[in-house]
Design an enzyme around this catalytic site. Sequence first.
Site, PDB file in Angstrom:
ATOM      1  N   CYS A 134      -0.359   4.469   2.005  1.00 15.63           N
ATOM      2  CA  CYS A 134       0.832   5.700   1.352  1.00 15.63           C
ATOM      3  C   CYS A 134       1.003   5.760   0.220  1.00 15.63           C
ATOM      4  CB  CYS A 134       2.184   4.287   1.200  1.00 15.63           C
ATOM      5  SG  CYS A 134       1.757   2.815   1.232  1.00 15.63           S
ATOM      6  N   GLY A 165       5.280  -1.389   0.305  1.00 16.67           N
ATOM      7  CA  GLY A 165       4.455  -0.768   0.315  1.00 16.67           C
ATOM      8  C   GLY A 165       3.553  -2.228   1.251  1.00 16.67           C
ATOM      9  N   HIS A 258       7.247   5.364  -3.474  1.00 15.07           N
ATOM     10  CA  HIS A 258       6.063   4.904  -4.084  1.00 15.07           C
ATOM     11  C   HIS A 258       6.760   6.545  -5.310  1.00 15.07           C
ATOM     12  CE1 HIS A 258       4.413   1.498  -2.037  1.00 15.07           C
ATOM     13  NE2 HIS A 258       3.291   2.882  -2.063  1.00 15.07           N
ATOM     14  N   ASN A 331       7.256   5.603   0.382  1.00 14.72           N
ATOM     15  CA  ASN A 331       6.516   5.592   1.209  1.00 14.72           C
ATOM     16  C   ASN A 331       6.424   5.049   2.398  1.00 14.72           C
ATOM     17  OD1 ASN A 331       7.911   3.389  -0.756  1.00 14.72           O
ATOM     18  ND2 ASN A 331       6.470   1.560   0.715  1.00 14.72           N
TER      19      ASN A 331
END
Length: 352
Positions: A134, A165, A258, A331
């Site tokens: 990701c 994540g 992210h 992500n």
Amino acid sequence: MSSTRNKPTLAVVGATGAVGTVMLDLLSTREDVWGEIRLIASPRSAGRRLRVRGEEVEVVALGEECFEGVDVAVFDVPDELSAQWAPVAAAKGAVAVDNSGAFRLDDDVPLVVPEVNAHAARVRPRGIIANPNCTTLSMIVAMGALHAEFGLSELIVSSYQAVSGAGQAGIDTLRDQISKVAGSTLGTQPGDVRRAVGDFGPFPAPMALNVVPWAGSLKDDGWSSEELKVRNESRKILGLPNLRVTATCVRVPVITTHSLTVHARFEREVTVAHAQEILRDAPGVVLYDNPAAGEFPTPADVVGTDPTWVGRVRRSMDDPTALELFVCGDNLRKGAALNTAQIAELVAADLG
Ligand SMILES: NC(=O)c1ccc[n+]([C@@H]2O[C@H](COP(=O)([O-])OP(=O)(O)OC[C@H]3O[C@@H](n4cnc5c(N)ncnc54)[C@H](OP(=O)(O)O)[C@@H]3O)[C@@H](O)[C@H]2O)c1
């Protein structure tokens, strides 16, 4: 709903997880190219009913029989499960599209980002296509567009990674910690947050009221696995085996999306105006770059959207061949489920 006859059958392995949940949402909202959709998870989830394309579908436990008649199987499960089961799906005739890290650096498995190297998906000797991690995915569409114009020679990145994540456990941990520190005066004495939150979940330090310079597992010479993934996977996707890449991966108290700061050096001189033009025209990229008006991407605004958002585009003051950028990507969408769905759709189009 359109007829499912003659349309390919899709299996979603890991349908109940953080990525799998977003995958079901995408399958319900993107153009419907699929016939039957089979939902697969652990025996713990067997019998649960999940909604996809407006219908309830029962989750079945992972087993060989799940892949009978399946054309494409996406894997949103931990590495070791993908390593074991993606080859089983491939042996049963399915094309496996794997979100885990199990096959990403295998020379016989393409690592695909449709906006950058869609052609690679066609050459899959093991019947497996890998989806990048990701963090790499959150920036690589923008980097691919700039590379095509200016020729990339080096990337130096710092990530600001969301807790999702680390899967559903990461989300649960931050939410729990936020509830423990909310309304308090914590964050003023060494260790006060650490003592108050108790359980760190999948993280090595408290995530609430904190920034943690660690993601993944420890590798040689102090690097983290996540930092090596950014390096190795960027090289493979861009077809630049000698690209200089340095990453420092940092976890921040954001649920999903992210962010990365990127120092990108190119073969040729760059201008901000030209780079902005490239980014504005790049499929899958949104340029949002007007700091005078307070306009730059932030995770709170980007979450739940599909594109890679880019702002703060500047030319390095000491290097006319380098750009500084701030990039955000969801992500769980482009960083995982969306890219997987796009790859699966490429394969489905070829099957048709
Ligand atoms: N989160 C991200 O940002 C992200 C991004 C890119 C790639 N990935 C990768 O995508 C994969 C899934 O990540 P995630 O974040 O969605 O993880 P997660 O939230 O922990 O979900 C894991 C999934 O795997 C299933 N599973 C676990 N053990 C199983 C077993 N023995 N048999 C069958 N299914 C089993 C779980 O089913 P149960 O609910 O039944 O346990 C669940 O559906 C991982 O390889 C991860 O590295 C994640």
